[in-house]
Design a protein around this motif. Structure first.
Motif, PDB file in Angstrom:
ATOM      1  N   ILE A  51     -40.299  28.791 -46.902  1.00  8.67           N
ATOM      2  CA  ILE A  51     -39.512  27.830 -46.139  1.00  8.67           C
ATOM      3  C   ILE A  51     -40.040  27.740 -44.713  1.00  8.67           C
ATOM      4  CG2 ILE A  51     -37.747  29.567 -45.593  1.00  8.67           C
ATOM      5  CD1 ILE A  51     -35.699  27.217 -45.672  1.00  8.67           C
ATOM      6  N   LEU A  52     -40.248  26.525 -44.256  1.00 11.32           N
ATOM      7  CA  LEU A  52     -40.633  26.270 -42.873  1.00 11.32           C
ATOM      8  C   LEU A  52     -39.421  25.711 -42.146  1.00 11.32           C
ATOM      9  CD1 LEU A  52     -42.833  25.999 -40.636  1.00 11.32           C
ATOM     10  CD2 LEU A  52     -43.164  23.649 -41.437  1.00 11.32           C
ATOM     11  N   ASP A  53     -39.029  26.356 -41.066  1.00 10.90           N
ATOM     12  CA  ASP A  53     -37.878  25.943 -40.264  1.00 10.90           C
ATOM     13  C   ASP A  53     -38.392  25.300 -38.986  1.00 10.90           C
ATOM     14  OD1 ASP A  53     -35.541  25.663 -38.852  1.00 10.90           O
ATOM     15  OD2 ASP A  53     -35.007  27.790 -38.853  1.00 10.90           O
ATOM     16  N   VAL A  54     -38.212  23.996 -38.871  1.00 11.87           N
ATOM     17  CA  VAL A  54     -38.699  23.265 -37.694  1.00 11.87           C
ATOM     18  C   VAL A  54     -37.602  23.282 -36.641  1.00 11.87           C
ATOM     19  CG1 VAL A  54     -39.640  21.093 -36.842  1.00 11.87           C
ATOM     20  CG2 VAL A  54     -40.082  21.801 -39.208  1.00 11.87           C
ATOM     21  N   GLY A  55     -37.858  24.007 -35.552  1.00 16.72           N
ATOM     22  CA  GLY A  55     -36.853  24.212 -34.526  1.00 16.72           C
ATOM     23  C   GLY A  55     -36.054  25.467 -34.791  1.00 16.72           C
ATOM     24  N   GLY A  56     -36.727  26.524 -35.197  1.00 15.45           N
ATOM     25  CA  GLY A  56     -36.053  27.737 -35.663  1.00 15.45           C
ATOM     26  C   GLY A  56     -35.384  28.558 -34.585  1.00 15.45           C
ATOM     27  N   GLY A  57     -35.753  28.341 -33.328  1.00 11.78           N
ATOM     28  CA  GLY A  57     -35.092  29.038 -32.235  1.00 11.78           C
ATOM     29  C   GLY A  57     -35.238  30.544 -32.293  1.00 11.78           C
ATOM     30  N   PRO A  58     -34.185  31.275 -31.910  1.00 15.34           N
ATOM     31  CA  PRO A  58     -34.312  32.726 -31.729  1.00 15.34           C
ATOM     32  C   PRO A  58     -34.138  33.572 -32.979  1.00 15.34           C
ATOM     33  CG  PRO A  58     -32.152  32.024 -31.008  1.00 15.34           C
ATOM     34  CD  PRO A  58     -32.898  30.771 -31.409  1.00 15.34           C
ATOM     35  N   GLY A  59     -34.039  32.974 -34.151  1.00 17.99           N
ATOM     36  CA  GLY A  59     -34.081  33.781 -35.364  1.00 17.99           C
ATOM     37  C   GLY A  59     -32.812  33.881 -36.177  1.00 17.99           C
ATOM     38  N   TYR A  60     -31.771  33.134 -35.844  1.00 21.28           N
ATOM     39  CA  TYR A  60     -30.545  33.193 -36.645  1.00 21.28           C
ATOM     40  C   TYR A  60     -30.811  32.781 -38.095  1.00 21.28           C
ATOM     41  CZ  TYR A  60     -28.174  33.358 -32.109  1.00 21.28           C
ATOM     42  OH  TYR A  60     -27.752  33.708 -30.865  1.00 21.28           O
ATOM     43  N   PHE A  61     -31.548  31.705 -38.267  1.00 17.84           N
ATOM     44  CA  PHE A  61     -31.820  31.199 -39.603  1.00 17.84           C
ATOM     45  C   PHE A  61     -32.860  32.077 -40.305  1.00 17.84           C
ATOM     46  CE2 PHE A  61     -30.079  27.611 -37.311  1.00 17.84           C
ATOM     47  CZ  PHE A  61     -29.147  27.128 -38.216  1.00 17.84           C
ATOM     48  N   ALA A  62     -33.771  32.653 -39.546  1.00 23.13           N
ATOM     49  CA  ALA A  62     -34.756  33.565 -40.135  1.00 23.13           C
ATOM     50  C   ALA A  62     -34.060  34.708 -40.856  1.00 23.13           C
ATOM     51  CB  ALA A  62     -35.679  34.111 -39.044  1.00 23.13           C
ATOM     52  N   ASP A  63     -33.087  35.321 -40.206  1.00 20.64           N
ATOM     53  CA  ASP A  63     -32.368  36.445 -40.806  1.00 20.64           C
ATOM     54  C   ASP A  63     -31.691  36.024 -42.111  1.00 20.64           C
ATOM     55  OD1 ASP A  63     -33.126  37.865 -38.583  1.00 20.64           O
ATOM     56  OD2 ASP A  63     -31.172  37.734 -37.583  1.00 20.64           O
ATOM     57  N   ALA A  64     -31.032  34.876 -42.098  1.00 19.50           N
ATOM     58  CA  ALA A  64     -30.269  34.428 -43.265  1.00 19.50           C
ATOM     59  C   ALA A  64     -31.175  34.056 -44.427  1.00 19.50           C
ATOM     60  CB  ALA A  64     -29.388  33.241 -42.884  1.00 19.50           C
ATOM     61  N   PHE A  65     -32.250  33.335 -44.157  1.00 18.01           N
ATOM     62  CA  PHE A  65     -33.150  32.916 -45.235  1.00 18.01           C
ATOM     63  C   PHE A  65     -33.910  34.099 -45.824  1.00 18.01           C
ATOM     64  CE2 PHE A  65     -32.937  28.569 -43.220  1.00 18.01           C
ATOM     65  CZ  PHE A  65     -32.309  27.968 -44.288  1.00 18.01           C
ATOM     66  N   ARG A  66     -34.328  35.018 -44.987  1.00 16.98           N
ATOM     67  CA  ARG A  66     -35.025  36.202 -45.505  1.00 16.98           C
ATOM     68  C   ARG A  66     -34.095  37.065 -46.340  1.00 16.98           C
ATOM     69  NH1 ARG A  66     -38.147  37.046 -39.820  1.00 16.98           N
ATOM     70  NH2 ARG A  66     -39.985  35.764 -40.288  1.00 16.98           N
ATOM     71  N   ALA A  67     -32.838  37.152 -45.927  1.00 20.63           N
ATOM     72  CA  ALA A  67     -31.863  37.918 -46.708  1.00 20.63           C
ATOM     73  C   ALA A  67     -31.661  37.299 -48.088  1.00 20.63           C
ATOM     74  CB  ALA A  67     -30.535  37.987 -45.963  1.00 20.63           C
ATOM     75  N   ALA A  68     -31.899  35.985 -48.207  1.00 18.81           N
ATOM     76  CA  ALA A  68     -31.773  35.293 -49.493  1.00 18.81           C
ATOM     77  C   ALA A  68     -33.061  35.364 -50.311  1.00 18.81           C
ATOM     78  CB  ALA A  68     -31.387  33.829 -49.264  1.00 18.81           C
ATOM     79  N   GLY A  69     -34.081  36.051 -49.786  1.00 20.58           N
ATOM     80  CA  GLY A  69     -35.318  36.246 -50.535  1.00 20.58           C
ATOM     81  C   GLY A  69     -36.425  35.256 -50.241  1.00 20.58           C
ATOM     82  N   ALA A  70     -36.231  34.384 -49.245  1.00 19.88           N
ATOM     83  CA  ALA A  70     -37.250  33.384 -48.927  1.00 19.88           C
ATOM     84  C   ALA A  70     -38.324  33.965 -48.015  1.00 19.88           C
ATOM     85  CB  ALA A  70     -36.604  32.172 -48.262  1.00 19.88           C
TER      86      ALA A  70
END
Length: 242
Positions: A51-70
C-alpha cells in the motif's frame, strides 16, 4: 453488502473524534486510521498487500496498515508533517503527490486521506495514484469538499463567503495565519469535479463514491447535486485500475 458496517454508532464515534482534530490529533488520526483499515478491507484484503499512502504524514496510518499485515510505504512533501510526532517514521519518502517517485503499476493499493483539497492540481494527483497502481489494484482517495461545513478547515464557516475572506478574517482574529492557507495549502475542490474525473478517466473504473463519515443508508447523498456538496463532510472515491 459492502458498507453495511457503516453504522450510526461508527458515524458518531468519527464525528466526536473529528472535533478533537486540532486539540488531540493523536486521538483523531488514530481513530481514522483504524476506520480506514476496516473500510478498505471491505474492498480488498490488506494482509500481504503493498500500500502506498500519499500524504502519509507522521505515521498514524502506517501503524494501522502494518498491523493489518500490509507492506506500507508513505509519501509526504512536508517535513513538518512527517516529524509531527518526533522522529521521522520508517518507510516514509519526502516527495510530491503530483509527481510520485514510484514505478508505474507497482502497488496493490494507493491510498490518500484528506490530502486532495491541499493540492493545487488534485486531478494530476489522482492520475498519479492510478498510474502507480497495478492493473486490478485499488485506489482509495478521500477529501473534504469545499462547500462542506469543514471545507475551510479552521477558517470555517467563513469560507462560505470566500476562501480569501476567510483567511484574512482568521488573521485579524487570531493574529497569525491559519495552518491551511487558502490559495497556498488549501484549495477549492468539489464533489462534482471529483466525480467527473472518476467517471471520465480511461485508466480506472469507479467502484463507489460515498460520504466517508455517514452511515450506509445515507450514501444516497452523493447522488444529489448541490446537497452532496453541503452534506457530505468528506467524500471517498474507490476505483479499480483497469
Amino acid at each position: 453488502m459492502v458498507g453495511r458496517t457503516n453504522t450510526v454508532d461508527r458515524s458518531v464515534q468519527l464525528f466526536r473524534a473529528f472535533l478533537k482534530e486540532q486539540t488531540d490529533p493523536d486521538h483523531f488520526y488514530g481513530v481514522l486510521a483504524a476506520d480506514s483499515v476496516r473500510q478498505i478491507s471491505e474492498y480488498v484484503p490488506l494482509n500481504g498487500a503493498t500500500i502506498l499512502d500519499v500524504g502519509g504524514g507522521p505515521g498514524y496510518f502506517a501503524d494501522a496498515f502494518r498491523a493489518a499485515g500490509a507492506r506500507y510505504v508513505g509519501i509526504d512533501p512536508d517535513v513538518g508533517e512527517l516529524s509531527a510526532r518526533g522522529d521521522l517514521p520508517a518507510g516514509m519518502i519526502r516527495a510530491s503527490g503530483t509527481e510520485l517517485p514510484i514505478r508505474t503499476g507497482s502497488v496493490d493499493i494507493c491510498y490518500s486521506s484528506n490530502v486532495l483539497e491541499h493540492v493545487a492540481d488534485p486531478v494530476r494527483m489522482l492520475d498519479e495514484m492510478v498510474r502507480v497502481t497495478r492493473p486490478g489494484g485499488t485506489v482509495f482517495a478521500s477529501f473534504t469538499p469545499w462547500f462542506s461545513p469543514w471545507g475551510g478547515h479552521e477558517t470555517a464557516p467563513w469560507h462560505f463567503l470566500g476562501g480569501r475572506y476567510a483567511r484574512q478574517r482568521y488573521i485579524r482574529e487570531k493574529g497569525h495565519e491559519p495552518k491551511n492557507k487558502f490559495g497556498e495549502s488549501l484549495f477549492v475542490l468539489t464533489i462534482g469535479k471529483a466525480l467527473r474525473w472518476a467517471r471520465g478517466t480511461s485508466d480506472a473504473v469507479l467502484v463507489r463514491a460515498l460520504p466517508r463519515y455517514h452511515p450506509w443508508w445515507a450514501t444516497w447523498i452523493v447522488r444529489v447535486p448541490v446537497l452532496r456538496e453541503l452534506a457530505s463532510w468528506n467524500l471517498v472515491l474507490v476505483l479499480r485500475k483497469r
